[in-house]
Write an enzyme that holds these catalytic residues in place. Structure first.
Site, short mmCIF file in Angstrom:
data_model
loop_
_atom_site.label_atom_id
_atom_site.label_comp_id
_atom_site.label_asym_id
_atom_site.label_seq_id
_atom_site.Cartn_x
_atom_site.Cartn_y
_atom_site.Cartn_z
N SER A 16 0.95 -1.18 -0.02
CA SER A 16 -0.04 -0.04 0.06
C SER A 16 0.85 1.37 -0.11
O SER A 16 1.72 1.45 0.85
CB SER A 16 -0.81 0.21 1.22
OG SER A 16 -1.73 1.15 1.30
N LYS A 17 0.49 2.29 -0.83
CA LYS A 17 0.89 3.42 -0.86
C LYS A 17 0.38 4.57 -0.05
O LYS A 17 0.84 5.68 0.25
CB LYS A 17 1.10 4.08 -2.38
CG LYS A 17 2.08 3.17 -3.34
CD LYS A 17 2.16 3.52 -4.76
CE LYS A 17 2.84 2.81 -5.63
NZ LYS A 17 4.32 2.60 -5.43
N LYS A 68 -13.15 -5.02 1.38
CA LYS A 68 -14.16 -4.00 1.39
C LYS A 68 -15.56 -4.17 1.26
O LYS A 68 -16.47 -3.30 1.46
CB LYS A 68 -13.69 -3.34 -0.13
CG LYS A 68 -12.41 -2.60 -0.53
CD LYS A 68 -12.41 -1.96 -1.85
CE LYS A 68 -11.10 -1.26 -2.08
NZ LYS A 68 -10.90 -0.56 -3.35
N ASN A 89 -14.43 1.50 1.02
CA ASN A 89 -12.64 1.91 1.09
C ASN A 89 -12.31 2.78 2.00
O ASN A 89 -11.25 2.90 2.37
CB ASN A 89 -12.08 2.23 -0.32
CG ASN A 89 -12.34 3.57 -0.71
OD1 ASN A 89 -13.15 4.26 -0.08
ND2 ASN A 89 -11.63 4.13 -1.53
N ASP A 104 -13.68 5.81 -4.12
CA ASP A 104 -12.86 5.56 -5.40
C ASP A 104 -13.50 6.05 -6.51
O ASP A 104 -12.90 6.52 -7.34
CB ASP A 104 -13.05 4.04 -5.63
CG ASP A 104 -11.85 3.01 -4.78
OD1 ASP A 104 -10.90 3.64 -4.43
OD2 ASP A 104 -12.27 1.88 -4.61
N GLY A 130 -14.46 -5.96 -11.90
CA GLY A 130 -14.24 -6.12 -10.50
C GLY A 130 -14.86 -5.17 -9.78
O GLY A 130 -15.54 -4.18 -10.13
N GLY A 131 -14.26 -4.92 -8.47
CA GLY A 131 -14.90 -3.88 -7.61
C GLY A 131 -14.37 -2.43 -8.09
O GLY A 131 -15.19 -1.81 -7.68
N GLY A 248 -3.10 6.13 -13.61
CA GLY A 248 -3.73 5.54 -12.38
C GLY A 248 -3.44 6.22 -11.01
O GLY A 248 -4.10 6.45 -10.00
#
Length: 282
Positions: A16-17, A68, A89, A104, A130-131, A248
């Site tokens: 994770s950033k 999530k 999230n 998101d 997907g999610g 992204g």
């Protein structure tokens, strides 16, 4: 004075950033606070939230895979956008209650807002089911886009994001990326066309999205939410065609910004985005 903090939970979590992003903003704003990684297994979610509820310094957490959806029954309130998307999230501790949000979609749509301000006809071509695709589909439809879906499994896409695509004729297999709708889209001063890769294709360790440069013809904005690498084969091919691109990191930073304000009560210093991007790509 107790040092306020937030964290990010997931399994795994080392990649994770988020601590880098939130720590950068806390430092620039001079806020005495913290943001940490926390490795939490699914079976430990109950005890994690029980411990955090008792900690008055805790402001909340970001939630990454695979939690999530699993966190939702453990929270006191769920925001409308998280309910629609079916995933949380961001968890915010407020008034002795835990609120679930999904940032998101907000993070995704942020870099598109200047591009759509004068566009009355808005069309998006979404790869993935997907999610992340659910959150993106929700944001796009909330902003008036007509969606087309491209997926290896159109039946799954119908289950996951079909409610955002009332015209089932716009649910395509991946083969339709070749000489299909993208190559035939029309332009116009009042129209915007956005291709979004919300799949892992192009991510390190995955095959690139199988689409030829010629199939990117037309007036397209190409948006790839993959962050590793930031400059994906899709974005490189789009730039070679003279198309506008969005990477992204735009979504990553945007969704983190919305969460940061919820945790620490003030917006992050976005005037430092270029510096933050440089740190994230080092």
């Amino acid at each position: 004075m107790t040092r306020p903090y937030a964290d990010v939970i997931g399994d795994p979590i080392a990649q994770s950033k988020s601590p880098l992003i939130h720590g950068f903003w806390l430092d620039r704003l001079g806020i005495i606070g913290g943001y940490e990684r926390c490795h939490v297994l699914t079976e430990a979610l109950d005890s994690y939230f029980a411990d955090r509820r008792a900690d008055h310094a805790w402001r909340g957490c970001n939630v990454t895979m695979p939690h999530k959806q699993a966190v939702m029954p453990l929270l006191d309130r769920i925001s409308p956008e998280a309910e629609r998307i079916g995933a949380v999230n961001t968890v915010v501790a407020r008034d002795s209650a835990l609120e679930g949000h999904n940032t998101d979609g907000v993070g995704f749509i942020e870099p598109l807002l200047p591009l759509i301000a004068d566009k009355t006809r808005r069309f998006a071509y979404l790869v993935g089911s997907g999610g992340a695709a659910r959150a993106i589909a929700d944001a796009l439809t909330e902003h008036g886009f007509t969606l087309s879906s491209f997926s290896r499994d159109p039946a799954k896409a119908d289950r996951e994001i079909g409610r955002y695509i009332p015209d089932k004729g716009l649910l395509f297999g991946m083969e339709a990326l070749h000489g299909g709708p993208l190559a035939r889209i029309s332009g116009g001063a009042d129209r915007i066309n956005v291709l979004v890769n919300a799949s892992p294709l192009g991510m390190a360790g995955f095959a690139p999205l199988d689409i030829a440069a010629d199939d990117l013809a037309g007036d397209l904005v190409v948006y790839d939410i993959v962050t590793h690498p930031v400059d994906t084969p899709l974005l490189s091919a789009a730039r070679a065609q003279g198309l506008r691109t969005i990477d992204g990191l735009a979504m990553l930073i945007g969704q983190a910004a919305a969460a940061f304000e919820k945790f620490f009560g003030q917006p992050p210093p976005r005037e430092h985005d270029a510096e933050l991007r440089a740190i994230l790509t080092t």
